[in-house]
Design a protein around this motif. Sequence first.
Motif, short mmCIF file in Angstrom:
data_model
loop_
_atom_site.label_atom_id
_atom_site.label_comp_id
_atom_site.label_asym_id
_atom_site.label_seq_id
_atom_site.Cartn_x
_atom_site.Cartn_y
_atom_site.Cartn_z
N GLU A 159 1.41 0.00 2.05
CA GLU A 159 0.07 0.00 2.65
C GLU A 159 -0.60 1.36 2.48
O GLU A 159 -1.78 1.43 2.13
CB GLU A 159 0.18 -0.38 4.13
CG GLU A 159 -1.15 -0.76 4.77
CD GLU A 159 -1.97 0.44 5.20
OE1 GLU A 159 -3.21 0.34 5.19
OE2 GLU A 159 -1.38 1.47 5.56
N ALA A 160 0.13 2.44 2.69
CA ALA A 160 -0.43 3.79 2.53
C ALA A 160 -0.78 4.05 1.07
O ALA A 160 -1.83 4.64 0.77
CB ALA A 160 0.55 4.84 3.04
N TRP A 161 0.08 3.62 0.14
CA TRP A 161 -0.20 3.77 -1.30
C TRP A 161 -1.46 3.01 -1.67
O TRP A 161 -2.33 3.55 -2.35
CB TRP A 161 1.00 3.27 -2.11
CG TRP A 161 0.71 3.05 -3.56
CD1 TRP A 161 0.65 3.99 -4.54
CD2 TRP A 161 0.45 1.80 -4.20
NE1 TRP A 161 0.36 3.40 -5.75
CE2 TRP A 161 0.24 2.06 -5.56
CE3 TRP A 161 0.38 0.48 -3.75
CZ2 TRP A 161 -0.05 1.05 -6.48
CZ3 TRP A 161 0.10 -0.52 -4.66
CH2 TRP A 161 -0.11 -0.23 -6.01
N ARG A 217 -3.94 2.12 0.25
CA ARG A 217 -5.09 2.79 0.86
C ARG A 217 -5.50 4.00 0.03
O ARG A 217 -6.69 4.21 -0.25
CB ARG A 217 -4.78 3.20 2.30
CG ARG A 217 -5.95 3.79 3.04
CD ARG A 217 -5.68 4.07 4.51
NE ARG A 217 -4.32 3.89 4.99
CZ ARG A 217 -3.40 4.86 5.00
NH1 ARG A 217 -3.68 6.07 4.57
NH2 ARG A 217 -2.18 4.62 5.47
N ARG A 218 -4.50 4.82 -0.38
CA ARG A 218 -4.81 6.00 -1.22
C ARG A 218 -5.46 5.58 -2.53
O ARG A 218 -6.41 6.22 -2.99
CB ARG A 218 -3.54 6.79 -1.52
CG ARG A 218 -3.12 7.73 -0.44
CD ARG A 218 -2.01 8.66 -0.90
NE ARG A 218 -0.77 7.98 -1.21
CZ ARG A 218 0.14 7.62 -0.31
NH1 ARG A 218 -0.05 7.89 0.97
NH2 ARG A 218 1.24 7.00 -0.68
N GLU A 247 8.08 -1.10 -2.04
CA GLU A 247 8.32 -0.23 -0.87
C GLU A 247 9.57 0.62 -1.09
O GLU A 247 9.56 1.83 -0.81
CB GLU A 247 8.49 -1.11 0.38
CG GLU A 247 8.75 -0.36 1.65
CD GLU A 247 7.52 0.22 2.30
OE1 GLU A 247 7.69 1.06 3.20
OE2 GLU A 247 6.39 -0.13 1.92
N GLU A 274 6.25 8.82 -3.35
CA GLU A 274 4.95 9.16 -2.77
C GLU A 274 4.40 10.45 -3.35
O GLU A 274 5.18 11.30 -3.74
CB GLU A 274 5.09 9.23 -1.25
CG GLU A 274 5.44 7.84 -0.71
CD GLU A 274 5.35 7.75 0.79
OE1 GLU A 274 4.26 8.01 1.32
OE2 GLU A 274 6.36 7.42 1.41
N PRO A 275 3.10 10.59 -3.47
CA PRO A 275 2.08 9.71 -2.91
C PRO A 275 1.75 8.49 -3.79
O PRO A 275 1.12 7.56 -3.33
CB PRO A 275 0.85 10.61 -2.79
CG PRO A 275 1.00 11.61 -3.88
CD PRO A 275 2.49 11.82 -4.03
N GLU A 301 -9.08 4.64 -2.14
CA GLU A 301 -9.94 5.79 -1.85
C GLU A 301 -10.29 6.59 -3.10
O GLU A 301 -11.22 7.40 -3.06
CB GLU A 301 -9.26 6.69 -0.82
CG GLU A 301 -9.19 6.05 0.55
CD GLU A 301 -8.31 6.81 1.52
OE1 GLU A 301 -7.65 7.80 1.11
OE2 GLU A 301 -8.27 6.41 2.70
N PRO A 339 5.01 0.04 5.29
CA PRO A 339 4.15 1.19 5.55
C PRO A 339 3.85 2.02 4.30
O PRO A 339 2.74 2.52 4.14
CB PRO A 339 4.93 2.00 6.59
CG PRO A 339 6.35 1.57 6.43
CD PRO A 339 6.29 0.13 6.00
N ARG A 340 4.82 2.17 3.44
CA ARG A 340 4.60 2.98 2.23
C ARG A 340 3.68 2.27 1.24
O ARG A 340 2.82 2.89 0.62
CB ARG A 340 5.94 3.33 1.59
CG ARG A 340 6.78 4.21 2.52
CD ARG A 340 8.17 4.45 2.01
NE ARG A 340 8.13 5.24 0.79
CZ ARG A 340 9.07 5.22 -0.15
NH1 ARG A 340 10.11 4.45 -0.03
NH2 ARG A 340 8.95 5.99 -1.21
N PRO A 365 1.37 -3.44 7.54
CA PRO A 365 1.73 -2.01 7.58
C PRO A 365 3.01 -1.73 8.35
O PRO A 365 3.65 -0.70 8.13
CB PRO A 365 0.52 -1.35 8.24
CG PRO A 365 -0.23 -2.43 8.91
CD PRO A 365 0.12 -3.71 8.22
#
Length: 155
Positions: free
Chosen positions: A131-133, A135-136, A90, A95-96, A139, A128-129, A124
């Motif tokens: 979790e977002a990483w 998720r990306r 974290e 990012e991303p 995908e 948060p970072r 999250p």
Amino acid sequence: MTRWSSSRRPPWTGFVPRCGDLLPGCLFNPSRHCRMQIASIPEGQPLDQGDPTEIAKWRDWVNARLLPEGKRAVLSGDRGKINQLLQEIEAELQEPYLAGEFSLADVSVAPLVQRIESEFGIDPEQLPRVEAWWRRLRERAGVHRTIQPSWWWWW
């Protein structure tokens, strides 16, 4: 990508990424030789994105900290240590993706985070970072194809 199975383990329907897909004869491993070969890939090829210094930093961190300490933490159920390792991601995440752009750094960390996320989850609110990483990454079509519901063989 190469189909993989072993007489020691049950057949697996997934793919194991190989450097050989980029450079013949080089399996994905933490060796300096393989890293040097990957670094020599001409621009525009897969996994050559991101800051090379950041990629090396992440790969070294995986081998020095996440693999050994993560293994002990996961196998013993030490949530405090797992959270500490995730907090390190974290704090350092560009990012991303880990090294700014999708790179070998992400490929190195992803299977181990998959195990942690599958077994312990990623909060999250606290991460948060991360979790977002994650998720990306999931995908991305190439990453999505390699994610397996059974992760017992990592660590």
